[in-house]
Write an enzyme that holds these catalytic residues in place. Structure first.
Site, short mmCIF file in Angstrom:
data_model
loop_
_atom_site.label_atom_id
_atom_site.label_comp_id
_atom_site.label_asym_id
_atom_site.label_seq_id
_atom_site.Cartn_x
_atom_site.Cartn_y
_atom_site.Cartn_z
CG ASP A 1 26.00 31.54 19.20
OD1 ASP A 1 25.18 32.48 19.18
OD2 ASP A 1 26.09 30.74 20.15
CG HIS B 1 22.52 33.27 15.21
ND1 HIS B 1 23.44 34.21 15.61
CD2 HIS B 1 22.72 32.18 16.02
CE1 HIS B 1 24.16 33.72 16.62
NE2 HIS B 1 23.76 32.50 16.87
#
Length: 321
Positions: A99, A298
């Protein structure tokens, strides 16, 4: 279990978790996370003969949280990585990020290839600087509804997320996971006009199997001082674009690995699928084609720890020789 300590880096104090002996591997978490997001990687990487260090990055967890928004630029964040490597007594290291940690890892390799031996990014692909500031681009494209722009408003997301930290994190982790229902796309990342972002985010009755109540407890504790430090990273997006002008058109040259999930909203952002498809041509330093994990959302290294560990160990072992 990793050992924990505080270390002076780049004018601030960072909390780090460390385990193992051998060549140094620095693991950089994203938003809204902490060192704990790498809990599944410490053992396998240490067993493979690496010294593994995962900091709470500035603004997170037990690390310092500077009050000045400008103290969270990409140059500060890369400075923390370089300073951490040197403070640990090393001249070089492998750097892995997920991320927001991925852009920090990529830029560390881009700006200091003399320090970074190899780089791996999870979820967020390598940086190719656009022609215009990113916040301005997204503001125009989505009429101010994109989450970057919502996060950029001083005090707004800070207050919303801090009202019930545990619920905020539970919603975040479910919404962007491979377990969330519905199609994957940028629509998940838009804020309805006149509403907070979390109002339209589902609250799961049961956590996904890869995230336990204990994991959520640990993460909730790490945000006991609020979200402002973490959100300040987003408030530097346009400034980062300005600061990185000298590297416009530059490409990461250090050996690289990219891993992402096919149900991750981030690789589905406008223009990103085309970038990922072109990466083997655009970035010859990639050691293999981008690795796509089926059914993964994610939270790459938490949702698919075995696959990520295998990819990282193979990549790092190959580079170590």
């Amino acid at each position: 279990m990793p050992a924990h300590r505080m270390i002076d880096v780049n004018g601030i104090r960072l909390h780090i978790a460390e385990h193992g002996e051998g060549p140094l591997v620095v693991l950089l978490h994203g938003f809204p996370e902490s060192w704990h997001s790498w809990r599944h990687q410490f053992g396998p990487l240490a067993d493979a003969g690496f010294r593994v260090v995962a900091p709470d990055q500035r603004g997170y967890g037990r690390s310092d949280q500077p009050a000045d928004v400008s103290a969270y630029s990409i140059l500060h964040l890369v400075g923390d990585v370089v300073g951490l490597i040197h403070a640990l007594g090393e001249e070089q290291a492998y750097v892995v990020g997920h991320d927001w940690g991925a852009p920090v890892a990529w830029h560390s390799a881009l700006l200091r290839p003399d320090v970074v031996l190899g780089v791996a990014g999870l979820s967020v692909p390598p940086p190719f600087r656009g022609a215009q500031p990113p916040l301005a681009v997204m503001d125009r494209r989505f009429d101010g509804r994109f989450y970057w722009n919502y996060f950029n408003r001083p005090g707004v997301a800070d207050a919303e997320f801090a009202r019930d930290t545990r619920t905020t994190l539970r919603k975040f982790f479910f919404m962007a996971s491979g377990d969330a229902p519905g199609a994957v796309g940028v629509e998940r990342m838009l804020v309805e006009d006149g509403r907070g972002w979390l109002e339209s985010v589902p609250d799961p009755e049961v956590l996904p199997p890869w995230c336990t109540e204990d994991d959520l407890d640990a993460l909730t504790e790490s945000f006991s001082r609020g979200f402002t430090g973490a959100l300040n990273w987003y408030r530097n997006l346009d400034r980062n674009w300005e600061l990185t002008a000298p590297w416009h058109g530059a490409v990461v040259t250090r050996p690289a690995l990219y891993v992402y999930g096919d149900r991750d909203p981030v690789p589905a952002f406008p223009g990103t699928p085309d970038l990922i498809a072109a990466l083997p041509r655009l970035m010859p330093s990639l050691r293999r084609k981008p690795i796509e994990l089926a059914g993964c959302g994610h939270w790459t290294q938490q949702e698919r720890p075995d696959e990520v560990n295998t990819a990282l160990v193979d990549f790092l072992t190959e580079l170590r020789g």
